[in-house]
Design an enzyme around this catalytic site. Sequence first.
Site, PDB file in Angstrom:
ATOM      1  N   ASN A   1       0.864  -1.191   0.000  1.00 63.15           N
ATOM      2  CA  ASN A   1       0.000   0.000   0.000  1.00 63.15           C
ATOM      3  C   ASN A   1       0.895   1.234   0.000  1.00 63.15           C
ATOM      4  OD1 ASN A   1      -1.841   2.013   0.424  1.00 63.15           O
ATOM      5  ND2 ASN A   1      -2.463   1.347   2.478  1.00 63.15           N
TER       6      ASN A   1
ATOM      7  N   LYS B   1       0.054   4.251  -0.342  1.00 68.75           N
ATOM      8  CA  LYS B   1      -0.608   5.425   0.247  1.00 68.75           C
ATOM      9  C   LYS B   1      -0.411   6.648  -0.666  1.00 68.75           C
ATOM     10  CE  LYS B   1      -0.230   3.202   4.703  1.00 68.75           C
ATOM     11  NZ  LYS B   1      -0.121   3.299   6.148  1.00 68.75           N
TER      12      LYS B   1
ATOM     13  N   HIS C   1      -9.490   1.107   5.047  1.00 68.25           N
ATOM     14  CA  HIS C   1      -8.180   1.349   5.658  1.00 68.25           C
ATOM     15  C   HIS C   1      -8.340   2.350   6.800  1.00 68.25           C
ATOM     16  CE1 HIS C   1      -4.086   2.534   6.359  1.00 68.25           C
ATOM     17  NE2 HIS C   1      -3.735   1.407   5.777  1.00 68.25           N
TER      18      HIS C   1
ATOM     19  N   GLU D   1      -6.766   4.798   7.690  1.00 71.70           N
ATOM     20  CA  GLU D   1      -6.572   6.213   7.352  1.00 71.70           C
ATOM     21  C   GLU D   1      -7.825   6.809   6.717  1.00 71.70           C
ATOM     22  OE1 GLU D   1      -2.854   5.449   5.432  1.00 71.70           O
ATOM     23  OE2 GLU D   1      -2.008   5.004   7.414  1.00 71.70           O
TER      24      GLU D   1
ATOM     25  N   GLU E   1      -5.168  -4.650  10.766  1.00 74.64           N
ATOM     26  CA  GLU E   1      -4.146  -3.620  10.946  1.00 74.64           C
ATOM     27  C   GLU E   1      -4.456  -2.835  12.223  1.00 74.64           C
ATOM     28  OE1 GLU E   1      -2.238  -2.395   7.026  1.00 74.64           O
ATOM     29  OE2 GLU E   1      -4.206  -1.484   6.930  1.00 74.64           O
TER      30      GLU E   1
ATOM     31  N   GLY F   1       2.558   2.591  10.789  1.00 75.88           N
ATOM     32  CA  GLY F   1       3.518   3.674  10.602  1.00 75.88           C
ATOM     33  C   GLY F   1       4.220   4.102  11.874  1.00 75.88           C
TER      34      GLY F   1
ATOM     35  N   SER G   1       3.602  -1.872  10.448  1.00 78.15           N
ATOM     36  CA  SER G   1       5.051  -1.888  10.664  1.00 78.15           C
ATOM     37  C   SER G   1       5.703  -3.237  10.355  1.00 78.15           C
ATOM     38  CB  SER G   1       5.378  -1.430  12.088  1.00 78.15           C
ATOM     39  OG  SER G   1       4.929  -0.099  12.290  1.00 78.15           O
TER      40      SER G   1
HETATM   41  P1  13P Z   1       3.081   0.586   7.744  1.00 78.02           P
HETATM   42  O1  13P Z   1       3.603  -0.724   7.179  1.00 78.02           O
HETATM   43  O2  13P Z   1       3.797   1.784   7.232  1.00 78.02           O
HETATM   44  O3  13P Z   1       2.970   0.519   9.230  1.00 78.02           O
HETATM   45  O4  13P Z   1       1.579   0.734   7.185  1.00 78.02           O
HETATM   46  C1  13P Z   1       0.713  -0.326   7.304  1.00 78.02           C
HETATM   47  C2  13P Z   1      -0.478  -0.028   6.504  1.00 78.02           C
HETATM   48  O5  13P Z   1      -1.232   0.875   6.831  1.00 78.02           O
HETATM   49  C3  13P Z   1      -0.702  -0.795   5.288  1.00 78.02           C
HETATM   50  O6  13P Z   1      -1.953  -0.552   4.774  1.00 78.02           O
END
Ligand code: 13P
Length: 260
Positions: free
Chosen positions: A11, A13, A99, A101, A171, A177, A217
Amino acid sequence: MDTRQPLVGGNWKMNTTEDEALELARAVIDACDADLAQQCDVCLFPPFTWLSQVGHAASDTPVLIGAQDVSDKASGAYTGQISAQMLLDTGCTMTLIGHSERRHGLGEPDSLLNSKVHQAIDQGLQVMLCVGEQLAQREAGRSEEVVANQVLAGLDGVLKEDLSRMSVAYEPVWAIGTGRTASPEDAQTMHQRIRAELERQYDAPSASGIRIVYGGSVKPSNADEIFAQPDVDGGLIGGASLDAGGFIEIVRAAASSAAS
Ligand code: 13P
C-alpha cells in the site's frame, strides 16, 4: 491443514511521483518471477493517479494491481470519487476498503464501508477489507470485540458464494507507521478470532478459505515471525513497500512461510 496461498500487498498510500511509481512497480515486477508468484500472490496499491501506468506495466505479469479505495456508487454526480468500473478499466482487480486512514482518519462509518464492499463485489473487484482497533480500545481490553464488529459490519449481507472475492487485513491502528508491531502471538490471536467470527457467520470451509493478512510496521526483519503464525496469510505493507528490495524480501518470507 491450511491451503491458503499467501497474499502480500504493497500500500503505497499518498507516496510516489509518476516516475517513482513506475520505477518501483517495474522493480517489483522484475523480482517477482513465476516461481515466487506461484507461492505468494502480490498486489500493488499505487495512488489512483498512477493506476493506469502501473496497471499497464503489470499486464501479462503475475503482479496484481489494486486501488486504495473505491466509491460505493456505480456512477454519477459524485465529485472526486472513483468507481469500481473505472478501476477495472485501469487493470485493477482488487481494492482496499476501510483502511484506518479512511475509517478513522476520514471518519468513514461501517455502513459506508459495507456499501463499498457490495459495490466492489457486484462490479467484479476483489476486496481487502481492513479492520483494526485503536490504542485506547486495546488498552480497554476491547480489541477483539471491536475488530469482530468491524468484520461483521463490513460483510453484512455478503453472500457465502462471494466470500472467495474477499480477504481481510488486520491492521491495529497503533501499529500503523509507528514502528510498533503486534506481537506474532497477538496477531495470531486476533486472526483466529476473525476466522472464528467468519465461521459463526458463514461456515467452517468458508472461514478457512478466506485470507487474513496482517498490517502494521511489517518489515523484512519481522516478517518471518509474523507470517509463521498459522492464521496469518501474508501482509499489507505500508512504508516498507516503498523499497522494492525490502518489499520482495517480505514477499519471500510469506512464500516460505507457506512452504514450511
Ligand atoms: P506501515 O507498514 O507503514 O505501518 O503501514 C501499514 C499499513 O497501513 C498498510 O496498509
